[in-house]
Design a protein around this motif. Structure first.
Motif, PDB file in Angstrom:
ATOM      1  N   ALA A 181       0.846  -1.188   0.000  1.00  0.00           N
ATOM      2  CA  ALA A 181       0.000   0.000   0.000  1.00  0.00           C
ATOM      3  C   ALA A 181       0.887   1.245   0.000  1.00  0.00           C
ATOM      4  CB  ALA A 181      -0.904   0.002   1.225  1.00  0.00           C
ATOM      5  N   PRO A 182       0.409   2.363  -0.541  1.00  0.00           N
ATOM      6  CA  PRO A 182       1.235   3.587  -0.588  1.00  0.00           C
ATOM      7  C   PRO A 182       1.723   4.034   0.779  1.00  0.00           C
ATOM      8  CG  PRO A 182      -0.709   3.819  -1.990  1.00  0.00           C
ATOM      9  CD  PRO A 182      -0.896   2.556  -1.218  1.00  0.00           C
ATOM     10  N   GLU A 183       0.948   3.765   1.830  1.00  0.00           N
ATOM     11  CA  GLU A 183       1.323   4.243   3.158  1.00  0.00           C
ATOM     12  C   GLU A 183       2.353   3.366   3.853  1.00  0.00           C
ATOM     13  OE1 GLU A 183      -2.734   2.101   3.737  1.00  0.00           O
ATOM     14  OE2 GLU A 183      -1.636   3.202   2.178  1.00  0.00           O
ATOM     15  N   CYS A 184       2.720   2.236   3.259  1.00  0.00           N
ATOM     16  CA  CYS A 184       3.722   1.363   3.870  1.00  0.00           C
ATOM     17  C   CYS A 184       5.112   1.969   3.693  1.00  0.00           C
ATOM     18  CB  CYS A 184       3.680  -0.021   3.238  1.00  0.00           C
ATOM     19  SG  CYS A 184       4.895  -1.176   3.910  1.00  0.00           S
ATOM     20  N   SER A 185       5.885   2.022   4.744  1.00  0.00           N
ATOM     21  CA  SER A 185       7.213   2.635   4.674  1.00  0.00           C
ATOM     22  C   SER A 185       8.220   1.675   4.062  1.00  0.00           C
ATOM     23  CB  SER A 185       7.680   3.050   6.071  1.00  0.00           C
ATOM     24  OG  SER A 185       7.962   1.907   6.862  1.00  0.00           O
ATOM     25  N   GLN A 186       9.239   2.226   3.419  1.00  0.00           N
ATOM     26  CA  GLN A 186      10.329   1.424   2.884  1.00  0.00           C
ATOM     27  C   GLN A 186      11.058   0.702   4.009  1.00  0.00           C
ATOM     28  OE1 GLN A 186      11.062   0.727  -0.196  1.00  0.00           O
ATOM     29  NE2 GLN A 186      12.965  -0.392   0.199  1.00  0.00           N
ATOM     30  N   SER A 187      11.174   1.372   5.156  1.00  0.00           N
ATOM     31  CA  SER A 187      11.846   0.756   6.299  1.00  0.00           C
ATOM     32  C   SER A 187      11.142  -0.514   6.740  1.00  0.00           C
ATOM     33  CB  SER A 187      11.909   1.753   7.460  1.00  0.00           C
ATOM     34  OG  SER A 187      12.421   1.142   8.623  1.00  0.00           O
ATOM     35  N   ALA A 188       9.806  -0.485   6.779  1.00  0.00           N
ATOM     36  CA  ALA A 188       9.060  -1.667   7.197  1.00  0.00           C
ATOM     37  C   ALA A 188       9.252  -2.814   6.219  1.00  0.00           C
ATOM     38  CB  ALA A 188       7.577  -1.321   7.333  1.00  0.00           C
ATOM     39  N   LEU A 189       9.254  -2.514   4.914  1.00  0.00           N
ATOM     40  CA  LEU A 189       9.470  -3.559   3.910  1.00  0.00           C
ATOM     41  C   LEU A 189      10.838  -4.207   4.091  1.00  0.00           C
ATOM     42  CD1 LEU A 189       8.081  -2.032   0.580  1.00  0.00           C
ATOM     43  CD2 LEU A 189       7.162  -3.974   1.848  1.00  0.00           C
ATOM     44  N   GLU A 190      11.857  -3.396   4.270  1.00  0.00           N
ATOM     45  CA  GLU A 190      13.194  -3.933   4.426  1.00  0.00           C
ATOM     46  C   GLU A 190      13.323  -4.741   5.718  1.00  0.00           C
ATOM     47  OE1 GLU A 190      16.209  -0.967   3.942  1.00  0.00           O
ATOM     48  OE2 GLU A 190      15.316  -0.178   2.088  1.00  0.00           O
ATOM     49  N   HIS A 191      12.644  -4.281   6.785  1.00  0.00           N
ATOM     50  CA  HIS A 191      12.701  -5.005   8.046  1.00  0.00           C
ATOM     51  C   HIS A 191      12.009  -6.368   7.957  1.00  0.00           C
ATOM     52  CE1 HIS A 191      14.230  -1.384   9.996  1.00  0.00           C
ATOM     53  NE2 HIS A 191      14.410  -2.100  11.094  1.00  0.00           N
ATOM     54  N   VAL A 192      10.873  -6.438   7.275  1.00  0.00           N
ATOM     55  CA  VAL A 192      10.176  -7.726   7.206  1.00  0.00           C
ATOM     56  C   VAL A 192      10.972  -8.707   6.342  1.00  0.00           C
ATOM     57  CG1 VAL A 192       8.653  -7.374   5.197  1.00  0.00           C
ATOM     58  CG2 VAL A 192       7.866  -8.753   7.116  1.00  0.00           C
ATOM     59  N   TRP A 193      11.617  -8.218   5.294  1.00  0.00           N
ATOM     60  CA  TRP A 193      12.468  -9.078   4.476  1.00  0.00           C
ATOM     61  C   TRP A 193      13.684  -9.545   5.291  1.00  0.00           C
ATOM     62  CZ3 TRP A 193      13.853 -12.678   1.661  1.00  0.00           C
ATOM     63  CH2 TRP A 193      15.034 -12.753   0.928  1.00  0.00           C
ATOM     64  N   ALA A 194      14.273  -8.637   6.061  1.00  0.00           N
ATOM     65  CA  ALA A 194      15.407  -9.014   6.910  1.00  0.00           C
ATOM     66  C   ALA A 194      14.991 -10.039   7.958  1.00  0.00           C
ATOM     67  CB  ALA A 194      15.990  -7.772   7.583  1.00  0.00           C
ATOM     68  N   ARG A 195      13.756  -9.916   8.445  1.00  0.00           N
ATOM     69  CA  ARG A 195      13.260 -10.865   9.441  1.00  0.00           C
ATOM     70  C   ARG A 195      13.124 -12.273   8.832  1.00  0.00           C
ATOM     71  NH1 ARG A 195      13.018 -10.584  15.027  1.00  0.00           N
ATOM     72  NH2 ARG A 195      11.873 -12.447  15.662  1.00  0.00           N
ATOM     73  N   ILE A 196      12.588 -12.342   7.620  1.00  0.00           N
ATOM     74  CA  ILE A 196      12.466 -13.630   6.934  1.00  0.00           C
ATOM     75  C   ILE A 196      13.851 -14.243   6.726  1.00  0.00           C
ATOM     76  CG2 ILE A 196      11.810 -14.731   4.751  1.00  0.00           C
ATOM     77  CD1 ILE A 196       9.536 -12.647   4.557  1.00  0.00           C
ATOM     78  N   TRP A 197      14.792 -13.417   6.299  1.00  0.00           N
ATOM     79  CA  TRP A 197      16.151 -13.895   6.056  1.00  0.00           C
ATOM     80  C   TRP A 197      16.794 -14.400   7.345  1.00  0.00           C
ATOM     81  CZ3 TRP A 197      18.907 -14.385   1.521  1.00  0.00           C
ATOM     82  CH2 TRP A 197      20.282 -14.639   1.647  1.00  0.00           C
ATOM     83  N   SER A 198      16.644 -13.653   8.418  1.00  0.00           N
ATOM     84  CA  SER A 198      17.305 -14.027   9.668  1.00  0.00           C
ATOM     85  C   SER A 198      16.715 -15.288  10.283  1.00  0.00           C
ATOM     86  CB  SER A 198      17.234 -12.880  10.680  1.00  0.00           C
ATOM     87  OG  SER A 198      15.885 -12.635  11.077  1.00  0.00           O
TER      88      SER A 198
END
Length: 383
Positions: free
Chosen positions: A108-125
């Motif tokens: 969604a437009p209101e989702c921050s880039q930081s949140a996207l990167e954090h959720v991807w980092a969480r999956i990776w970790s």
């Protein structure tokens, strides 16, 4: 186990990794709302992913790794991933990857880039995989926001040599007949010759199945024909195995979403060619097309393709997308092609070794191809 992690950004954004069927079912309404708000493709819909997960035959070799971003109680991003074990290696890939021609995330437009990167980092970790292989990325895919090499700190992804081409038919034609007239005389003659051969066997009908026509006999016929074609070409596909529910489940998702279009050519009432298509964003996407091998001399599959392309143009659609798969007819009819990219990243030592071996093989292959081109060039110069 599902985990919810608070992160500090503008407002309150929560991260969650969905790993159970129960939690996947529980987020259906929120996911569907986001899919509708972002006008996502059917391949990223909750229905598509859950239909795959509920019917996939080798679920014991798989695990869900679906990242969610919540803004208060509103879902603002979905990263639909899953792991799969193949040939002793654990892959992280798109959920329903085998049946989805385009992979992407919902944002969604209101989702921050930081949140996207954090959720991807969480999956990776969290791990559970040796190699992340994210493929079938359209040039304008939202997924580039997190999967582009160098975007997420500490996660080393690189462009992979594996690419696919999506062939399309797009142009300015007043009618389907006008489109057909732009093709070489031989192409038009072959199409008409095929129809004539079918007509010699009986009454021929091209039709779009109405929404209320029962799907079960159509899917049974399609699967039967596809299995015969696969056997002739020494290929296999879980999608068409007798008794497997995955095809019916996916088609049901298409029907419920209102995007299903099934075209058939019938000879004396028997289906000799069938195509399951999807219409979204004024685009006809050809999901599965097959034909009766007994009528192969008449090329009913090609005839059906010509018919539904003309139908699409006559009904105001802006494009016919043949999706993935390297069949010859696609480049024959296409007016353009779009390259789908992939990225790869190794998380474990085994993954690093496999990735290195893959790069070495590709380098050797590229050098050989370059050497052949140089020899051909030298031969031409000598001539």
């Amino acid at each position: 186990m599902n985990e919810t992690v608070l992160i500090g950004t503008i407002g309150v954004e929560r991260l969650e990794i969905v790993s159970s069927a129960d939690r996947l079912a529980a987020v259906e309404a929120a996911w569907t709302s986001l899919w509708q708000r972002t006008d996502g493709l059917i391949f990223q819909s909750h229905g598509w992913i859950s239909a795959w997960w509920s019917t996939v035959a080798d679920r014991s070799k798989r695990a869900l790794k679906i990242g969610l971003v919540w803004n208060d109680d509103r879902l603002v991003a979905v990263v639909p991933l899953a792991t799969c074990r193949r040939k002793g290696l654990r892959f992280l890939e798109w959920a329903a990857n085998s049946y989805s021609d385009y992979g992407d995330i919902l944002v969604a437009p209101e989702c921050s880039q930081s949140a996207l990167e954090h959720v991807w980092a969480r999956i990776w970790s969290e791990g559970g995989f040796d190699v992340a292989f994210i493929n079938r990325l359209l040039p304008d895919a939202a997924a580039h926001r997190i999967f582009a090499p160098g975007v997420s700190n500490g996660i080393k992804l690189r462009r992979n040599h594996r690419e696919e081409v999506s062939y399309r038919v797009a142009g300015e034609w007043a009618s389907g007949a006008e489109w057909l007239a732009t093709h070489p005389k031989k192409t038009r003659q072959n199409y008409r010759r095929g129809l004539k051969m079918l007509e010699e066997a009986g009454e021929v009908t091209f039709r779009l199945l109405p929404p209320d026509e029962p799907l079960e006999p159509v899917l049974e016929r399609l699967s039967e024909l596809k299995r015969r074609w696969l056997a002739q070409h020494s290929r296999e596909s879980d999608l068409f195995q007798e008794g497997e529910p995955i095809l019916a489940a996916l088609v049901d998702v298409l029907a419920r979403a209102g995007v299903l279009r099934i075209f058939v050519i019938e000879c004396n009432g028997a289906m000799v060619a069938v195509s399951i298509n999807i219409v979204q964003h004024d685009v006809m996407m050809a999901f599965v097309t097959t034909y009766d091998p007994e009528f192969s001399r008449a090329s009913p599959g090609v005839g059906l393709i010509v018919e539904y392309i003309q139908w699409s143009i006559d009904n105001g659609l802006r494009m016919v997308d043949f999706l993935c798969g390297g069949y010859a007819f696609k480049s024959r009819f296409a007016t353009e092609g779009v390259t789908l990219q992939s990225v790869l990243g190794a998380r474990t030592l085994l993954g690093s070794l496999v990735s290195l071996a893959d790069r070495l093989r590709q380098n050797i292959k590229s050098r050989r191809a370059s050497g052949s081109e140089q020899q051909d060039s030298s031969s031409e110069d000598s001539a």
